[in-house]
Design a protein around this motif. Structure first.
Motif, mmCIF file in Angstrom:
data_model
loop_
_atom_site.group_PDB
_atom_site.id
_atom_site.type_symbol
_atom_site.label_atom_id
_atom_site.label_comp_id
_atom_site.label_asym_id
_atom_site.label_seq_id
_atom_site.Cartn_x
_atom_site.Cartn_y
_atom_site.Cartn_z
ATOM 1 N N ASP A 58 0.842 -1.213 0.000
ATOM 2 C CA ASP A 58 0.000 0.000 0.000
ATOM 3 C C ASP A 58 0.871 1.254 0.000
ATOM 4 N N MET A 59 1.941 1.180 0.790
ATOM 5 C CA MET A 59 2.849 2.331 0.873
ATOM 6 C C MET A 59 3.498 2.607 -0.490
ATOM 7 N N VAL A 60 3.907 1.549 -1.177
ATOM 8 C CA VAL A 60 4.551 1.709 -2.487
ATOM 9 C C VAL A 60 3.542 2.257 -3.507
ATOM 10 N N ALA A 61 2.308 1.756 -3.456
ATOM 11 C CA ALA A 61 1.284 2.242 -4.398
ATOM 12 C C ALA A 61 1.070 3.744 -4.210
ATOM 13 N N ASP A 62 1.014 4.187 -2.960
ATOM 14 C CA ASP A 62 0.858 5.630 -2.680
ATOM 15 C C ASP A 62 2.044 6.407 -3.227
ATOM 16 N N PHE A 63 3.232 5.862 -2.980
ATOM 17 C CA PHE A 63 4.450 6.548 -3.443
ATOM 18 C C PHE A 63 4.425 6.715 -4.966
ATOM 19 N N LEU A 64 4.061 5.648 -5.667
ATOM 20 C CA LEU A 64 4.062 5.716 -7.135
ATOM 21 C C LEU A 64 3.023 6.704 -7.645
ATOM 22 N N ASP A 65 1.877 6.766 -6.965
ATOM 23 C CA ASP A 65 0.853 7.726 -7.380
ATOM 24 C C ASP A 65 1.342 9.164 -7.194
ATOM 25 N N GLN A 66 2.046 9.376 -6.099
ATOM 26 C CA GLN A 66 2.435 10.755 -5.759
ATOM 27 C C GLN A 66 3.730 11.210 -6.412
ATOM 28 N N ALA B 190 4.225 -5.750 -10.073
ATOM 29 C CA ALA B 190 3.941 -5.977 -11.499
ATOM 30 C C ALA B 190 2.572 -5.380 -11.848
ATOM 31 N N LYS B 191 1.590 -5.587 -10.970
ATOM 32 C CA LYS B 191 0.238 -5.050 -11.224
ATOM 33 C C LYS B 191 0.232 -3.526 -11.190
ATOM 34 N N MET B 192 0.930 -2.969 -10.179
ATOM 35 C CA MET B 192 0.954 -1.493 -10.065
ATOM 36 C C MET B 192 1.554 -0.875 -11.319
ATOM 37 N N LEU B 193 2.637 -1.476 -11.818
ATOM 38 C CA LEU B 193 3.303 -0.910 -12.996
ATOM 39 C C LEU B 193 2.453 -1.142 -14.241
ATOM 40 N N ASP B 194 1.827 -2.292 -14.311
ATOM 41 C CA ASP B 194 0.957 -2.593 -15.438
ATOM 42 C C ASP B 194 -0.181 -1.562 -15.529
ATOM 43 N N ASP B 195 -0.741 -1.203 -14.381
ATOM 44 C CA ASP B 195 -1.801 -0.188 -14.351
ATOM 45 C C ASP B 195 -1.309 1.144 -14.917
ATOM 46 N N PHE C 97 5.142 10.002 -9.543
ATOM 47 C CA PHE C 97 5.366 9.306 -10.805
ATOM 48 C C PHE C 97 6.402 10.047 -11.655
ATOM 49 N N ASN C 98 7.332 9.274 -12.197
ATOM 50 C CA ASN C 98 8.423 9.845 -13.007
ATOM 51 C C ASN C 98 8.460 9.093 -14.335
ATOM 52 N N ASP C 99 8.257 9.827 -15.424
ATOM 53 C CA ASP C 99 8.214 9.184 -16.744
ATOM 54 C C ASP C 99 9.542 8.549 -17.148
ATOM 55 N N ASN C 100 10.636 8.995 -16.519
ATOM 56 C CA ASN C 100 11.936 8.368 -16.835
ATOM 57 C C ASN C 100 12.062 6.994 -16.195
ATOM 58 N N GLY C 101 11.497 6.848 -15.002
ATOM 59 C CA GLY C 101 11.551 5.547 -14.343
ATOM 60 C C GLY C 101 12.026 5.618 -12.903
ATOM 61 N N PHE C 102 12.210 4.441 -12.322
ATOM 62 C CA PHE C 102 12.466 4.325 -10.878
ATOM 63 C C PHE C 102 13.610 3.354 -10.590
ATOM 64 N N ILE C 103 14.252 3.596 -9.451
ATOM 65 C CA ILE C 103 15.113 2.575 -8.856
ATOM 66 C C ILE C 103 14.374 2.059 -7.630
ATOM 67 N N PHE C 104 14.035 0.807 -7.616
ATOM 68 C CA PHE C 104 13.409 0.189 -6.445
ATOM 69 C C PHE C 104 14.518 -0.442 -5.604
ATOM 70 N N ASP C 105 14.635 0.030 -4.369
ATOM 71 C CA ASP C 105 15.744 -0.366 -3.493
ATOM 72 C C ASP C 105 15.134 -0.953 -2.218
ATOM 73 N N GLY C 106 15.295 -2.253 -2.060
ATOM 74 C CA GLY C 106 14.719 -2.901 -0.877
ATOM 75 C C GLY C 106 13.272 -3.330 -1.103
ATOM 76 N N TYR C 107 12.842 -3.253 -2.333
ATOM 77 C CA TYR C 107 11.480 -3.653 -2.717
ATOM 78 C C TYR C 107 11.523 -4.126 -4.154
ATOM 79 N N PRO C 108 10.874 -5.207 -4.534
ATOM 80 C CA PRO C 108 10.138 -6.145 -3.675
ATOM 81 C C PRO C 108 11.084 -7.065 -2.900
#
Ligand code: ADP
Length: 195
Positions: free
Chosen positions: A67-75, A98-103, A77-88
């Motif tokens: 839930d925390m990650v979903a909130d972070f991505l909504d708030q 995978a679902k969050m990014l697919d959305d 969002f960067n069109d260039n992309g992300f570094i996920f560190d310690g997740y998943p």
């Protein structure tokens, strides 16, 4: 978009390398550990809950973390992309991501894993514990528990992304700059080929 999972055991150097990678590739850094620590410091409900797991070297429950990650991505969002560190850190988190990014019509580009021997990791974490104030870095028992959880729950993710053809291992011993060159090489290949 370049969506990178920077993977590796506690103390592998993910935070240090993330800071350099986000600058070079204009990415947004999401460290779930940092977000939890921010909440702990500010004594939010999430922080109080997370602390009860983190101080024992256990994982925060998947649902809370997702839930925390979903909130972070909504708030953020960067069109260039992300570094996920310690997740998943669990298969369930990988499926949720995978679902969050697919959305958002995007996907994971690559998992790059820093490979470091356990004795070196314990040494680094105890050293960090002297100055970071992180309770979870100060006891060898807690550190060993984090490795156990890592082996049982997190390490299987390497196979998960490998099966998807999205896994590269990188030697994580050497200077910060040497390791950065190795990681950059992996990111350059994936961003050029769009693999
Ligand atoms: P490290 O990788 O050095 O252990 P982190 O800062 O990534 O440090 O994480 C610190 C702690 O925060 C973890 O031991 C765990 O308790 C919690 N945590 C971080 N990310 C997650 C996650 N994705 N799922 C569950 N718990 C997490």
């Amino acid at each position: 978009m370049l969506n990178i999972i920077l993977f590796g055991p506690p103390g592998a150097g993910k935070g240090t390398q993330s800071a350099k990678l986000i600058e070079k590739y204009n990415l947004t850094h999401l460290s779930t550990g940092d977000v939890f620590r921010f909440n702990i410091k500010n004594e939010t409900d999430l922080g109080v809950l997370a602390k009860s797991f983190i101080d024992k070297g256990e994982l925060v429950p998947d649902e809370v973390t997702n839930d925390m990650v979903a909130d972070f991505l909504d708030q953020n969002f960067n069109d260039n992309g992300f570094i996920f560190d310690g997740y998943p850190r669990t298969i369930q988190q990988a499926d949720a991501l995978a679902k969050m990014l697919d959305d958002k019509n995007t996907t994971i580009s690559l998992m790059v894993a820093l490979e470091v021997e356990e004795d070196e990791l314990v040494k680094r974490l105890l050293e960090r514990g002297k100055t970071s104030g992180r309770a979870d870095d100060q006891s060898e028992d807690t550190i060993r528990n984090r490795f156990r959880v890592y082996q049982e729950e997190t390490a299987p993710l390497a196979m998960h992304y490998s099966d998807l053809g999205k896994y590269r291992g990188v030697h994580g011993m050497g200077s910060v700059d040497e390791i950065f060159v190795r990681l950059s090489h992996c990111l350059d290949i994936v961003s050029e080929t769009g693999e």
